[in-house]
Design a protein around this motif. Structure first.
Motif, PDB file in Angstrom:
ATOM      1  N   GLU A  65       0.831  -1.209   0.000  1.00  0.00           N
ATOM      2  CA  GLU A  65       0.000   0.000   0.000  1.00  0.00           C
ATOM      3  C   GLU A  65       0.868   1.262   0.000  1.00  0.00           C
ATOM      4  O   GLU A  65       0.556   2.246  -0.688  1.00  0.00           O
ATOM      5  CB  GLU A  65      -0.929  -0.012   1.229  1.00  0.00           C
ATOM      6  CG  GLU A  65      -1.907   1.143   1.296  1.00  0.00           C
ATOM      7  CD  GLU A  65      -2.835   1.237   0.083  1.00  0.00           C
ATOM      8  OE1 GLU A  65      -3.239   0.190  -0.435  1.00  0.00           O
ATOM      9  OE2 GLU A  65      -3.116   2.362  -0.364  1.00  0.00           O
ATOM     10  N   LEU A  66       1.960   1.240   0.750  1.00  0.00           N
ATOM     11  CA  LEU A  66       2.854   2.409   0.776  1.00  0.00           C
ATOM     12  C   LEU A  66       3.501   2.616  -0.597  1.00  0.00           C
ATOM     13  O   LEU A  66       3.621   3.758  -1.072  1.00  0.00           O
ATOM     14  CB  LEU A  66       3.930   2.222   1.854  1.00  0.00           C
ATOM     15  CG  LEU A  66       3.440   2.318   3.300  1.00  0.00           C
ATOM     16  CD1 LEU A  66       4.537   1.889   4.263  1.00  0.00           C
ATOM     17  CD2 LEU A  66       2.984   3.733   3.625  1.00  0.00           C
ATOM     18  N   ILE A  67       3.922   1.524  -1.247  1.00  0.00           N
ATOM     19  CA  ILE A  67       4.532   1.641  -2.579  1.00  0.00           C
ATOM     20  C   ILE A  67       3.484   2.160  -3.575  1.00  0.00           C
ATOM     21  O   ILE A  67       3.773   3.028  -4.407  1.00  0.00           O
ATOM     22  CB  ILE A  67       5.115   0.286  -3.035  1.00  0.00           C
ATOM     23  CG1 ILE A  67       6.296  -0.099  -2.141  1.00  0.00           C
ATOM     24  CG2 ILE A  67       5.565   0.344  -4.494  1.00  0.00           C
ATOM     25  CD1 ILE A  67       6.795  -1.526  -2.331  1.00  0.00           C
ATOM     26  N   ASN A  68       2.247   1.658  -3.453  1.00  0.00           N
ATOM     27  CA  ASN A  68       1.147   2.125  -4.311  1.00  0.00           C
ATOM     28  C   ASN A  68       0.947   3.635  -4.147  1.00  0.00           C
ATOM     29  O   ASN A  68       0.822   4.378  -5.127  1.00  0.00           O
ATOM     30  CB  ASN A  68      -0.127   1.364  -3.941  1.00  0.00           C
ATOM     31  CG  ASN A  68      -1.333   1.830  -4.731  1.00  0.00           C
ATOM     32  OD1 ASN A  68      -1.248   2.084  -5.919  1.00  0.00           O
ATOM     33  ND2 ASN A  68      -2.466   1.971  -4.068  1.00  0.00           N
ATOM     34  N   THR A  69       0.952   4.086  -2.892  1.00  0.00           N
ATOM     35  CA  THR A  69       0.774   5.519  -2.624  1.00  0.00           C
ATOM     36  C   THR A  69       1.939   6.331  -3.198  1.00  0.00           C
ATOM     37  O   THR A  69       1.735   7.409  -3.776  1.00  0.00           O
ATOM     38  CB  THR A  69       0.680   5.749  -1.088  1.00  0.00           C
ATOM     39  OG1 THR A  69      -0.399   4.966  -0.586  1.00  0.00           O
ATOM     40  CG2 THR A  69       0.433   7.208  -0.755  1.00  0.00           C
ATOM     41  N   ALA A  70       3.146   5.796  -3.066  1.00  0.00           N
ATOM     42  CA  ALA A  70       4.321   6.488  -3.602  1.00  0.00           C
ATOM     43  C   ALA A  70       4.221   6.590  -5.127  1.00  0.00           C
ATOM     44  O   ALA A  70       4.498   7.653  -5.706  1.00  0.00           O
ATOM     45  CB  ALA A  70       5.592   5.740  -3.197  1.00  0.00           C
ATOM     46  N   ILE A  71       3.803   5.499  -5.782  1.00  0.00           N
ATOM     47  CA  ILE A  71       3.663   5.515  -7.249  1.00  0.00           C
ATOM     48  C   ILE A  71       2.603   6.523  -7.669  1.00  0.00           C
ATOM     49  O   ILE A  71       2.796   7.290  -8.623  1.00  0.00           O
ATOM     50  CB  ILE A  71       3.347   4.091  -7.770  1.00  0.00           C
ATOM     51  CG1 ILE A  71       4.595   3.215  -7.629  1.00  0.00           C
ATOM     52  CG2 ILE A  71       2.878   4.125  -9.227  1.00  0.00           C
ATOM     53  CD1 ILE A  71       4.378   1.748  -7.928  1.00  0.00           C
ATOM     54  N   GLU A  72       1.482   6.570  -6.934  1.00  0.00           N
ATOM     55  CA  GLU A  72       0.425   7.548  -7.246  1.00  0.00           C
ATOM     56  C   GLU A  72       0.978   8.970  -7.185  1.00  0.00           C
ATOM     57  O   GLU A  72       0.693   9.796  -8.065  1.00  0.00           O
ATOM     58  CB  GLU A  72      -0.725   7.415  -6.245  1.00  0.00           C
ATOM     59  CG  GLU A  72      -1.731   6.342  -6.599  1.00  0.00           C
ATOM     60  CD  GLU A  72      -2.798   6.174  -5.521  1.00  0.00           C
ATOM     61  OE1 GLU A  72      -3.503   5.167  -5.581  1.00  0.00           O
ATOM     62  OE2 GLU A  72      -2.899   7.048  -4.625  1.00  0.00           O
ATOM     63  N   SER A  73       1.775   9.234  -6.151  1.00  0.00           N
ATOM     64  CA  SER A  73       2.334  10.589  -5.987  1.00  0.00           C
ATOM     65  C   SER A  73       3.272  10.934  -7.141  1.00  0.00           C
ATOM     66  O   SER A  73       3.221  12.053  -7.671  1.00  0.00           O
ATOM     67  CB  SER A  73       3.104  10.701  -4.668  1.00  0.00           C
ATOM     68  OG  SER A  73       2.224  10.623  -3.599  1.00  0.00           O
ATOM     69  N   VAL A  74       4.125   9.973  -7.506  1.00  0.00           N
ATOM     70  CA  VAL A  74       5.083  10.235  -8.595  1.00  0.00           C
ATOM     71  C   VAL A  74       4.337  10.455  -9.912  1.00  0.00           C
ATOM     72  O   VAL A  74       4.654  11.375 -10.677  1.00  0.00           O
ATOM     73  CB  VAL A  74       6.091   9.069  -8.725  1.00  0.00           C
ATOM     74  CG1 VAL A  74       6.971   9.260  -9.952  1.00  0.00           C
ATOM     75  CG2 VAL A  74       6.952   8.974  -7.478  1.00  0.00           C
ATOM     76  N   VAL A  75       3.301   9.632 -10.154  1.00  0.00           N
ATOM     77  CA  VAL A  75       2.521   9.780 -11.395  1.00  0.00           C
ATOM     78  C   VAL A  75       1.833  11.142 -11.417  1.00  0.00           C
ATOM     79  O   VAL A  75       1.861  11.850 -12.429  1.00  0.00           O
ATOM     80  CB  VAL A  75       1.492   8.630 -11.539  1.00  0.00           C
ATOM     81  CG1 VAL A  75       0.541   8.914 -12.697  1.00  0.00           C
ATOM     82  CG2 VAL A  75       2.206   7.304 -11.759  1.00  0.00           C
ATOM     83  N   ASP A  76       1.228  11.532 -10.281  1.00  0.00           N
ATOM     84  CA  ASP A  76       0.554  12.840 -10.215  1.00  0.00           C
ATOM     85  C   ASP A  76       1.546  13.979 -10.465  1.00  0.00           C
ATOM     86  O   ASP A  76       1.212  14.991 -11.085  1.00  0.00           O
ATOM     87  CB  ASP A  76      -0.126  13.030  -8.852  1.00  0.00           C
ATOM     88  CG  ASP A  76      -1.363  12.158  -8.711  1.00  0.00           C
ATOM     89  OD1 ASP A  76      -1.892  11.712  -9.755  1.00  0.00           O
ATOM     90  OD2 ASP A  76      -1.801  11.917  -7.571  1.00  0.00           O
ATOM     91  N   LEU A  77       2.766  13.791  -9.957  1.00  0.00           N
ATOM     92  CA  LEU A  77       3.798  14.823 -10.144  1.00  0.00           C
ATOM     93  C   LEU A  77       4.237  14.917 -11.607  1.00  0.00           C
ATOM     94  O   LEU A  77       4.320  16.006 -12.180  1.00  0.00           O
ATOM     95  CB  LEU A  77       5.014  14.477  -9.264  1.00  0.00           C
ATOM     96  CG  LEU A  77       6.254  15.346  -9.430  1.00  0.00           C
ATOM     97  CD1 LEU A  77       6.002  16.740  -8.882  1.00  0.00           C
ATOM     98  CD2 LEU A  77       7.443  14.697  -8.723  1.00  0.00           C
TER      99      LEU A  77
END
Ligand SMILES: Nc1ncnc2c1ncn2[C@@H]1O[C@H](COP(=O)(O)OP(=O)(O)OP(=O)(O)O)[C@@H](O)[C@H]1O
Length: 124
Positions: A65-77
């Motif tokens: 879940e933490l990796i998923n959240t990190a990927i979401e943040s990078v994609v949004d950025l």
């Protein structure tokens, strides 16, 4: 912004867990399930090997879940606009959480069903 000490890195990692718990609903739900599983395990008296398996499952789900959240943040950025590659990145990251969550649920079911059965039998 390079951290030169292991302790500073550890502090940032621990802080990220509190931040995730404060801001990410899914992470909070998974934490609550983890706490419920640990309490149930204590009540039903899991064996050492069962605790190891349950710990790996809990760690796997929370970590995914933490990796998923990190990927979401990078994609949004990197890609705030609608984009097929951004969608795939987010959807596949979410899929990985689903895979590990289903695995954990099956393992939990297998581990707890025997104990629950014994517990119910002993109460009769
Ligand atoms: N930039 C984008 N381009 C295309 N599709 C996107 C994009 N951003 C998000 N999506 C689609 O919307 C879905 C939800 O994205 P969002 O960023 O809202 O995640 P989320 O619902 O907050 O995820 P979670 O519930 O795990 O936090 C993604 O899985 C993806 O299918």
């Amino acid at each position: 912004m390079k951290n030169d000490s292991f302790l500073a890195s550890l502090k940032i990692a621990i802080r990220s867990l509190f931040e995730a718990a404060a801001t990410e609903r899914n992470f909070r739900i998974q934490l609550a399930i983890a706490v419920a599983v640990i309490v149930a395990g204590l009540i039903l008296g899991l064996t050492t090997i069962e605790w190891i398996v349950i710990a790996i499952c809990i760690g796997g789900v929370l970590s995914a879940e933490l990796i998923n959240t990190a990927i979401e943040s990078v994609v949004d950025l990197l890609q705030p606009e609608i984009d097929e590659r951004a969608r795939r990145a987010k959807d596949f990251a979410a899929g990985s959480v689903l895979v590990v969550s289903i695995t954990a649920a099956v393992v939990g079911l297998l581990v707890f069903s025997r104990h629950l059965h014994e517990w119910l039998e002993s109460g009769i």
